[in-house]
Design a protein around this motif. Sequence first.
Motif, PDB file in Angstrom:
ATOM      1  N   GLY A 139       0.812  -1.209   0.000  1.00  0.00           N
ATOM      2  CA  GLY A 139       0.000   0.000   0.000  1.00  0.00           C
ATOM      3  C   GLY A 139       0.848   1.261   0.000  1.00  0.00           C
ATOM      4  N   THR A 140       1.939   1.252   0.749  1.00  0.00           N
ATOM      5  CA  THR A 140       2.835   2.405   0.774  1.00  0.00           C
ATOM      6  C   THR A 140       3.505   2.605  -0.584  1.00  0.00           C
ATOM      7  N   VAL A 141       3.907   1.521  -1.212  1.00  0.00           N
ATOM      8  CA  VAL A 141       4.507   1.604  -2.547  1.00  0.00           C
ATOM      9  C   VAL A 141       3.478   2.085  -3.559  1.00  0.00           C
ATOM     10  N   ALA A 142       2.243   1.637  -3.438  1.00  0.00           N
ATOM     11  CA  ALA A 142       1.191   2.074  -4.362  1.00  0.00           C
ATOM     12  C   ALA A 142       0.956   3.571  -4.249  1.00  0.00           C
ATOM     13  N   ALA A 143       1.024   4.110  -3.032  1.00  0.00           N
ATOM     14  CA  ALA A 143       0.838   5.549  -2.846  1.00  0.00           C
ATOM     15  C   ALA A 143       1.937   6.345  -3.525  1.00  0.00           C
ATOM     16  N   VAL A 144       3.140   5.806  -3.544  1.00  0.00           N
ATOM     17  CA  VAL A 144       4.271   6.523  -4.133  1.00  0.00           C
ATOM     18  C   VAL A 144       4.286   6.406  -5.657  1.00  0.00           C
ATOM     19  N   GLY A 175      -0.891   9.239   1.990  1.00  0.00           N
ATOM     20  CA  GLY A 175      -0.269   9.243   0.663  1.00  0.00           C
ATOM     21  C   GLY A 175      -1.240   8.866  -0.438  1.00  0.00           C
ATOM     22  N   MET A 176      -2.075   7.863  -0.202  1.00  0.00           N
ATOM     23  CA  MET A 176      -3.029   7.457  -1.236  1.00  0.00           C
ATOM     24  C   MET A 176      -4.135   8.491  -1.416  1.00  0.00           C
ATOM     25  N   ALA A 177      -4.518   9.180  -0.348  1.00  0.00           N
ATOM     26  CA  ALA A 177      -5.520  10.242  -0.493  1.00  0.00           C
ATOM     27  C   ALA A 177      -4.961  11.399  -1.315  1.00  0.00           C
ATOM     28  N   ASN A 178      -3.711  11.770  -1.069  1.00  0.00           N
ATOM     29  CA  ASN A 178      -3.088  12.827  -1.867  1.00  0.00           C
ATOM     30  C   ASN A 178      -2.942  12.410  -3.329  1.00  0.00           C
ATOM     31  N   ALA A 179      -2.593  11.153  -3.558  1.00  0.00           N
ATOM     32  CA  ALA A 179      -2.465  10.662  -4.927  1.00  0.00           C
ATOM     33  C   ALA A 179      -3.826  10.582  -5.606  1.00  0.00           C
ATOM     34  N   ALA A 180      -4.861  10.207  -4.865  1.00  0.00           N
ATOM     35  CA  ALA A 180      -6.197  10.089  -5.462  1.00  0.00           C
ATOM     36  C   ALA A 180      -6.715  11.435  -5.934  1.00  0.00           C
ATOM     37  N   ILE A 181      -6.413  12.494  -5.208  1.00  0.00           N
ATOM     38  CA  ILE A 181      -6.863  13.822  -5.624  1.00  0.00           C
ATOM     39  C   ILE A 181      -6.218  14.217  -6.942  1.00  0.00           C
ATOM     40  N   LYS A 182      -4.978  13.806  -7.165  1.00  0.00           N
ATOM     41  CA  LYS A 182      -4.274  14.162  -8.404  1.00  0.00           C
ATOM     42  C   LYS A 182      -4.581  13.210  -9.547  1.00  0.00           C
ATOM     43  N   VAL A 183      -4.916  11.965  -9.247  1.00  0.00           N
ATOM     44  CA  VAL A 183      -5.049  10.941 -10.280  1.00  0.00           C
ATOM     45  C   VAL A 183      -6.487  10.746 -10.756  1.00  0.00           C
ATOM     46  N   PHE A 184      -7.429  10.706  -9.825  1.00  0.00           N
ATOM     47  CA  PHE A 184      -8.814  10.447 -10.202  1.00  0.00           C
ATOM     48  C   PHE A 184      -9.370  11.627 -10.994  1.00  0.00           C
ATOM     49  N   PRO A 185     -10.361  11.367 -11.824  1.00  0.00           N
ATOM     50  CA  PRO A 185     -10.993  12.469 -12.558  1.00  0.00           C
ATOM     51  C   PRO A 185     -11.590  13.494 -11.595  1.00  0.00           C
TER      52      PRO A 185
END
Length: 115
Positions: free
Chosen positions: A16-21, A90-100
Amino acid sequence: MTPARILPIFPIMLSGTVAAVISLSQPPHYAIPILLAGTTFHSLGILLSTFMYSNYIGRLMSFGLPKPNTIPGMFIIIGPPSFTGLTFIGMANAAIKVFPETFVVGTSGCLRRRF
């Protein structure tokens, strides 16, 4: 029952940590499945570690603290909750940038308008 029994759970949780990065460097059609898999595996890891915590705390309450030379190993059980916090932030920050823009609540244009 030793704290080292929780060590096999760490690789599951670290996915999960690697997925966030790595999701930030992927195009959205690859990043979304990476984030979903990271959330799934990390949640599985924290669930399993919670089950191990119940056994470990029960053992501590029944038999007391372990021998003094093994007490530093008790810090191993701090890892899963701290990884959980780091991973989900980390995944929440990535989701804001990645998801539509219309998929994540709070990032769509209609919520930014003043009524």
